[in-house]
Design a protein around this motif. Structure first.
Motif: not given
Length: 461
Positions: A199-222
């Motif tokens: 349980x956590x907002x997947x919002x490490x990246x903010x409104x200034x990010x214009x890249x498509x990403x899973x956010x932090x779960x990407x690095x967890x799964x990788x």
């Protein structure tokens, strides 16, 4: 490394009881560059790059004549209409009842627009992309169902520290201190798939990010795949994350104030920290008996009432006019917050006025309680505050009670009673009253008790 089950396979009877039919599959659902991005009212611009692909990842589990399908959808949310249409298509293709199918959005704020709600009123919807997304979810679910074979399921709880923080409290508590872990293995112990529920907002990246990403779960799964094998399918499910984030305050983030720590570097650090917690607990994960039970319930959550729409619109106009771009930054932030809150309340006032239900008005939502062996999942149709999930877990008759957030619908925030005593972004952005948290908690507990009683009857038969 390849982790093997910590328990011996044992006698044939024991092996038979822990053998499931399990299948996994995934499909890429990344939108095209130039697409609108969802999640931040303050974001300016469209998707300019792809940091990592977005997916629909499905886990199909069969025990006896019952099958459950859990699908992680790496988007901000799914609407009830989208979910209903997709689940119907999956049922028609597989025979799995809709009540046994859960679509859970990971809630990345760096993905495509999948619905309109309080946070993105009027943002353009791409019907072509939504059709592609639906096809991807259906294909992943149907492929997972078709790929089922004799496998085992091991489950555990991983203590997870230093990732989620409560963004509404001074001490940053409470949080959900555990990550749920589901490990799918071949009968010889080779790892097939791993699912992480946290349980956590997947919002490490903010409104200034214009890249498509899973956010932090990407690095967890990788990291999990790097340790367990590149052919292992890894998937992430969010939980009751309504008031949980990685440390930023929603009142500021919502109006475009971006903390300097909200970077891909932070996402990598936190994502890998979660992976480390999961990896540490894998050798102790217990084999689940191949048993499935489901209870579905429609729950009526009481709605807030609002002033007449005309009055709410007038307030929105007034708060917008009060924004002074030449004022000190703190004053600008406060005035932008008031304008944002006025817009949200006008949006909900319109929905309230358009509702044909008699007073008191209520919002009908679907909740599902799913038992896999001795582990249970409760589906939550929006952004539920963590105290609600902790209260449900405390009252649950099961030792492992987990939550699938943003599941099969998106109704906005559901704050607990303590949070509702204060103002703030999430409370304003809740369409339901304080009593809704109590209704949701009681409904979940009753479903869990129903699953427990049914299991006891089956054991006694």
């Amino acid at each position: 490394m390849r982790l093997r089950a910590s328990q011996p396979r044992g006698r044939a009877l024991q092996a038979d009881r822990t053998v499931w039919e399990i299948g996994v599959a995934q499909r890429v659902v990344t939108p095209s560059l130039g697409s609108q991005m969802a999640g931040f009212d303050a974001r300016k611009g469209v998707a300019e790059s792809v940091h990592d692909d977005l997916h629909a990842r499905a886990l199909a589990l069969t025990a006896g004549d019952r099958t459950a399908l859990l699908v992680s959808v790496e988007v901000i949310a799914v609407s009830a209409a989208f979910s209903a249409a997709v689940r119907q298509r999956v049922r028609e293709a597989t025979g799995v009842p809709e009540s046994h199918i859960v679509l859970s959005a990971t809630h990345t704020h760096c993905g495509p627009v999948t619905l309109n709600h309080f946070f993105n009123q009027g943002q353009a919807l791409d019907d072509g992309y939504l059709a592609k997304l639906a096809d991807g979810v259906v294909e992943a679910a149907v492929a997972a169902y078709g790929e089922r074979r004799a496998r085992t399921l091991r489950v555990g709880l991983a203590p997870a520290e230093g990732i989620a923080k409560n963004r509404r409290t001074a001490d940053e508590l409470p949080i959900d201190p555990f990550a749920g872990v589901l490990l799918v293995e071949e009968l010889d112990g080779r790892t097939v798939a791993i699912a992480v529920n946290y349980a956590c907002h997947t919002t490490c990246l903010g409104p200034d990010t214009l890249s498509l990403t899973q956010d932090f779960p990407f690095y967890t799964l990788e990291k999990l795949r790097a340790e367990l094998g590149s052919d292992v399918m890894a998937m992430f499910f969010n939980g009751a994350e309504g008031d949980l984030s990685i440390g930023h305050k929603s009142d500021l983030s919502a109006v475009g104030v971006v903390d300097s720590f909200r970077t891909f570097a932070t996402a990598k650090t936190l994502g890998e920290r979660l992976a480390d917690a999961v990896l540490e607990v894998l050798p102790t994960c217990a084999a689940e008996l191949a048993e499935i039970a489901v209870i579905r319930r429609e729950v009526a959550l009481p709605l807030k009432s609002y002033a007449p729409l005309a009055a709410m619109t007038e307030r929105k106009i007034e708060t917008k006019a009060a924004i002074d771009v030449d004022a000190p930054l703190l004053e600008q932030v406060k005035s932008k917050q008031q304008y944002l809150f006025a817009r949200i309340e006008e949006y909900y006032a319109r929905l309230y006025e358009e509702s044909v239900a008699a007073e008191p008005k209520a919002l009908a939502v679907e909740m599902i309680a799913l038992r896999l062996g001795s582990t249970v999942f409760v589906s939550l149709p929006g952004e539920v505050f963590v105290r609600i999930s902790l209260a449900i877990r405390e009252r649950s008759p099961f030792a492992r009670t987990l939550f699938l957030g943003l599941a099969n619908d998106y109704i906005g925030y559901v704050p607990d009673e303590q949070a509702n005593a204060t103002i703030g972004y999430e409370v304003v952005a809740a369409r339901v009253t304080t009593a809704a948290s109590e209704v949701m908690e009681q409904a979940a507990v009753e479903m869990l008790e129903g699953l427990s009683e049914a299991k006891q009857r089956e054991n006694a038969a």
